[in-house]
Write an enzyme that holds these catalytic residues in place. Structure first.
Site, short mmCIF file in Angstrom:
data_model
loop_
_atom_site.label_atom_id
_atom_site.label_comp_id
_atom_site.label_asym_id
_atom_site.label_seq_id
_atom_site.Cartn_x
_atom_site.Cartn_y
_atom_site.Cartn_z
N ASP A 77 5.87 -7.76 -3.35
CA ASP A 77 5.60 -7.47 -4.76
C ASP A 77 6.76 -7.92 -5.66
OD1 ASP A 77 3.23 -6.53 -5.63
OD2 ASP A 77 3.68 -4.41 -5.31
N GLN A 96 0.53 1.09 -2.34
CA GLN A 96 -0.39 1.13 -3.48
C GLN A 96 0.02 2.22 -4.46
OE1 GLN A 96 -3.08 -1.00 -4.03
NE2 GLN A 96 -3.31 0.01 -6.01
N LYS A 121 -7.80 -6.50 -1.67
CA LYS A 121 -6.65 -7.22 -1.09
C LYS A 121 -6.94 -7.59 0.35
CE LYS A 121 -3.39 -5.01 -4.13
NZ LYS A 121 -2.72 -3.73 -4.37
#
Ligand code: NDP
Length: 376
Positions: free
Chosen positions: A203, A180, A136
């Site tokens: 997200d 995460q 990422k």
């Protein structure tokens, strides 16, 4: 698993060796379906960020290292062989989208001296999670997004994680926050995810965002990355959704359920198949569009597919392959070899939905920064 969730690497550990495809190595000749380069992120919800990503190729001439990325060759679809089905190339589309994002960020920097910032919190020493976070970070750097990272030891307390989230919530240079997953078992995942402020929930998993996605006339601030990537692929390949029969296989909070909501918002007639569905084959066979997000290697066989259907295969499943130096290979939830003989178009695994997930994460981060800074 979604943008913050360790997916294929984690799966290696619990590798399923149940490839149900009749022949795992047979080559299938494929035509790569030409996709439209709309010069902007096609799929946007709501007027606030409609058409927020535009291509500014002409303005990409500075020596900015991020823009150098954008100036790489234009993405063009290619015909690899004459045949009967089309490949939906997520790798190419994601590259194109990253170029668009990169150009927008360069423009934003010129205009207001700000670049989007994405913060990632990693707890524990899982190698797979560390790899995802690293990827990422690399993707952010390539398009000009500033990444912030906090790595905490496995035995950290929930309070410590919450403290970092709170500080990122308050930091104006951070426009997106990811925690995460999976978190260590002593932590309450729900408490932690709910602590991310909704304006930075890139997200799109916050219940408020999902709730808005489900309601007519309401707009989520963010759409979860993987389902958003699926719909974006359909748009970029000019595959009509309105009025089509769509079947989503899988109903997880992060893929199946939001994918079904998105298809419905686009006026498809949607059925959801899950582990308790009776006769999934019969239901799936009626679909013009299939989105498979199950986690079962090659579950959807040729006989499940209506001739000419379009298939978006989200599944990433490692299956044993002694011919591969790694000892395994990745397959989707759809038996590609059989599907390619029936479907009109299909995403490969790997190289289909996977690359789109990260592109959508970058897109959501840019959307967030633009919204926070009142940019169109
Ligand atoms: P989950 O395990 O959270 O959900 C799986 C869903 O599939 C559940 O709704 C389950 O039903 C359903 N299901 C399981 N077995 C069957 C069956 N035999 N028949 C019908 N339905 C079934 O998985 P995710 O949604 O997180 O991920 C799905 C797949 O997508 C995985 O392979 C994952 O690795 C991949 N993935 C890929 C991403 C990418 O970027 N390409 C991102 C995220 C995930 P029920 O609800 O009844 O249990």
């Amino acid at each position: 698993m979604a943008a913050t969730t360790t997916s294929s690497m984690a799966l290696m550990k619990m590798m399923r060796f149940t490839d149900s495809s009749p022949s795992s190595t047979a080559a299938v000749s494929a035509r790569v379906l030409p996709f439209r380069n709309p010069g902007r992120l096609h799929f946007q919800l709501g007027s606030t960020f409609r058409r927020t990503i535009t291509t500014h190729r002409d303005s990409i001439s500075s020596s900015n290292s991020a823009t150098a990325f954008c100036c790489s060759s234009a993405v063009t679809a290619s015909v690899t062989a004459e045949s009967s089905f089309n490949v939906i190339d997520g790798k190419k589309v994601s590259k194109e989208i990253k170029e668009e994002i990169c150009a927008e960020i360069a423009e934003m920097k010129d205009a207001i001296g700000v670049v989007p910032g994405l913060a990632v919190i990693l707890v524990g020493e899982r190698k797979d999670s560390a790899t995802y976070v690293r990827n990422k970070k690399k993707a952010c750097e390539a398009v000009g997004i500033k990444s912030y990272e906090v790595c905490l030891p496995e035995n950290s307390t929930e309070e410590e994680v919450l403290k970092h989230i709170s500080s990122f919530n308050d930091d104006p240079s951070v426009h997106g926050i990811l925690v995460q997953l999976p978190l260590p078992s002593h932590m309450n995942e729900q408490n932690i995810l709910n602590a991310v402020c909704i304006e930075k929930d890139v997200d799109g998993f916050h219940p408020l965002n999902i709730g808005r996605l489900a309601m007519r006339g309401r707009e989520p601030l963010f759409v979860p990355c993987t389902p958003k990537g699926c719909i974006e692929l359909l748009h970029r390949y000019d595959i009509g959704i309105k009025g089509k029969r769509a079947v989503v296989i899988g109903r997880s909070n992060i893929v199946g359920m939001p994918a079904a909501l998105l298809l419905q918002r686009e006026d498809a007639t949607v059925s959801i198949v899950h582990s308790r569905t009776k006769d999934p084959e019969e239901i799936t066979k009626q679909a013009d569009i299939i989105i498979a997000a199950v986690g079962q290697p090659n579950m959807v066989r040729g006989s499940w597919i209506k001739p000419g259907a379009v298939i978006i295969d989200v599944g990433i499943n490692p299956v044993e392959d002694t011919t591969n130096p790694r000892g395994y290979r990745l397959v989707g939830d759809v038996c590609y070899e059989e599907a390619s003989k029936v479907a009109s178009a299909i995403t490969p695994v790997p190289g289909g939905v996977g690359p789109m997930t990260i592109a959508m994460l970058l897109s959501n981060t840019l959307i967030s920064a633009k919204r926070i800074h009142n940019l169109k």
